[in-house]
Design an enzyme around this catalytic site. Structure first.
Site, PDB file in Angstrom:
ATOM      1  N   LYS A  44      -2.325  18.717 -21.007  1.00 45.80           N
ATOM      2  CA  LYS A  44      -3.786  19.442 -20.373  1.00 45.80           C
ATOM      3  C   LYS A  44      -3.449  19.572 -18.746  1.00 45.80           C
ATOM      4  O   LYS A  44      -4.267  19.918 -18.232  1.00 45.80           O
ATOM      5  CB  LYS A  44      -4.785  18.003 -20.708  1.00 45.80           C
ATOM      6  CG  LYS A  44      -5.244  18.265 -22.031  1.00 45.80           C
ATOM      7  CD  LYS A  44      -6.087  16.941 -22.336  1.00 45.80           C
ATOM      8  CE  LYS A  44      -7.341  16.777 -21.557  1.00 45.80           C
ATOM      9  NZ  LYS A  44      -8.021  15.565 -21.778  1.00 45.80           N
ATOM     10  N   LYS A  46      -2.981  16.870 -16.823  1.00 45.96           N
ATOM     11  CA  LYS A  46      -3.600  16.018 -16.309  1.00 45.96           C
ATOM     12  C   LYS A  46      -2.708  14.668 -16.120  1.00 45.96           C
ATOM     13  O   LYS A  46      -1.991  14.262 -16.898  1.00 45.96           O
ATOM     14  CB  LYS A  46      -4.876  15.402 -17.064  1.00 45.96           C
ATOM     15  CG  LYS A  46      -6.094  16.367 -16.683  1.00 45.96           C
ATOM     16  CD  LYS A  46      -7.382  15.637 -17.357  1.00 45.96           C
ATOM     17  CE  LYS A  46      -8.827  16.315 -16.934  1.00 45.96           C
ATOM     18  NZ  LYS A  46      -9.873  15.447 -17.228  1.00 45.96           N
TER      19      LYS A  46
HETATM   20  N1  C2G Z   1     -18.105  14.211 -18.105  1.00 39.47           N
HETATM   21  C1  C2G Z   1     -19.438  14.178 -17.647  1.00 39.47           C
HETATM   22  N2  C2G Z   1     -19.667  14.203 -16.413  1.00 39.47           N
HETATM   23  C2  C2G Z   1     -18.875  13.972 -15.558  1.00 39.47           C
HETATM   24  C3  C2G Z   1     -17.438  14.000 -16.000  1.00 39.47           C
HETATM   25  C4  C2G Z   1     -17.124  14.072 -17.304  1.00 39.47           C
HETATM   26  O1  C2G Z   1     -20.211  14.556 -18.629  1.00 39.47           O
HETATM   27  N3  C2G Z   1     -19.151  13.702 -14.136  1.00 39.47           N
HETATM   28  C5  C2G Z   1     -17.480  14.220 -19.606  1.00 39.47           C
HETATM   29  C6  C2G Z   1     -16.710  15.802 -19.874  1.00 39.47           C
HETATM   30  O2  C2G Z   1     -17.557  16.782 -19.801  1.00 39.47           O
HETATM   31  C7  C2G Z   1     -16.225  15.188 -21.033  1.00 39.47           C
HETATM   32  C8  C2G Z   1     -16.189  13.700 -21.122  1.00 39.47           C
HETATM   33  O3  C2G Z   1     -17.224  13.198 -19.842  1.00 39.47           O
HETATM   34  O4  C2G Z   1     -16.944  15.490 -22.195  1.00 39.47           O
HETATM   35  C9  C2G Z   1     -14.668  13.281 -20.510  1.00 39.47           C
HETATM   36  O5  C2G Z   1     -14.329  13.989 -19.284  1.00 39.47           O
HETATM   37  P1  C2G Z   1     -12.723  14.025 -19.278  1.00 39.47           P
HETATM   38  O6  C2G Z   1     -12.229  12.779 -19.449  1.00 39.47           O
HETATM   39  O7  C2G Z   1     -12.575  14.598 -17.937  1.00 39.47           O
HETATM   40  O8  C2G Z   1     -12.282  14.914 -20.421  1.00 39.47           O
HETATM   41  P2  C2G Z   1     -11.472  16.290 -20.695  1.00 39.47           P
HETATM   42  O9  C2G Z   1     -10.522  16.495 -19.789  1.00 39.47           O
HETATM   43  O10 C2G Z   1     -12.933  17.190 -20.424  1.00 39.47           O
HETATM   44  O11 C2G Z   1     -11.019  16.312 -22.053  1.00 39.47           O
HETATM   45  O12 C2G Z   1     -10.145  18.190 -26.254  1.00 39.47           O
HETATM   46  C10 C2G Z   1     -10.933  18.045 -25.250  1.00 39.47           C
HETATM   47  C11 C2G Z   1     -10.513  17.505 -24.157  1.00 39.47           C
HETATM   48  O13 C2G Z   1      -9.680  16.295 -24.448  1.00 39.47           O
HETATM   49  C12 C2G Z   1     -11.603  17.068 -23.011  1.00 39.47           C
END
Ligand code: C2G
Length: 133
Positions: A44, A46
């Site tokens: 990803k 990350k």
């Molecule tokens: N999120 C949120 N508000 C934020 C930050 C994150 O609602 N201020 C939500 C994201 O939209 C996601 C969840 O929290 O639904 C997890 O966010 P991340 O850890 O950044 O996950 P991400 O990298 O988006 O991974 O297959 C899908 C991916 O693994 C999603």
């Protein structure tokens, strides 16, 4: 029993994550969270501060979460939906439209993100980005 699933890295767990997980649980009775493994995070693009095991423990401690499983690839969602008999897939609306193909297998819900907080913002404000953490 209505079963809900969501996916994410959940690094440096913060209230934006909690807001998402709380609302995800409100969509059903049982919430499964697939936490990205360290290896999948590389895919990803990350780099998480906490390891998978640390992030898994943190997410498991959240009252809204019933089960944590590893997210190893982009392609496991359909298998997960089948294996765990999922009724609803939910994720933040930063992903809006990206997972509509799952509509053939379950309900797909995009929830609004919590705008003012993010893991990268925390890192930059703490100066961690400079340390390449
Ligand atoms: N999120 C949120 N508000 C934020 C930050 C994150 O609602 N201020 C939500 C994201 O939209 C996601 C969840 O929290 O639904 C997890 O966010 P991340 O850890 O950044 O996950 P991400 O990298 O988006 O991974 O297959 C899908 C991916 O693994 C999603």
């Amino acid at each position: 029993m209505k079963r809900v699933i969501t996916y994410g890295t959940f690094d440096l767990l913060h209230y934006g994550h909690i807001n998402l997980l709380k609302r995800a649980k409100e969509l059903g009775d049982y919430l499964i969270v697939a936490v990205s493994t360290n290896e999948f995070n590389e895919i990803k693009g990350k780099k998480s501060y906490f390891t998978y095991d640390e992030r898994k423990k943190l997410v498991e401690a959240i009252r809204y979460v019933d089960l944590v499983i590893p997210e190893n690839s982009w392609d496991q969602k359909i298998d997960d939906i089948r294996e765990y008999r999922v009724d609803t897939f939910v994720i933040g609306d930063d992903w809006k439209g990206k997972f509509d193909f799952l509509n053939d297998y379950c309900e797909v819900v995009y929830l609004s993100r919590t705008p003012e907080i993010s893991t990268s913002k925390i890192k930059s404000e703490l100066g961690l980005s400079a340390l390449k953490i």
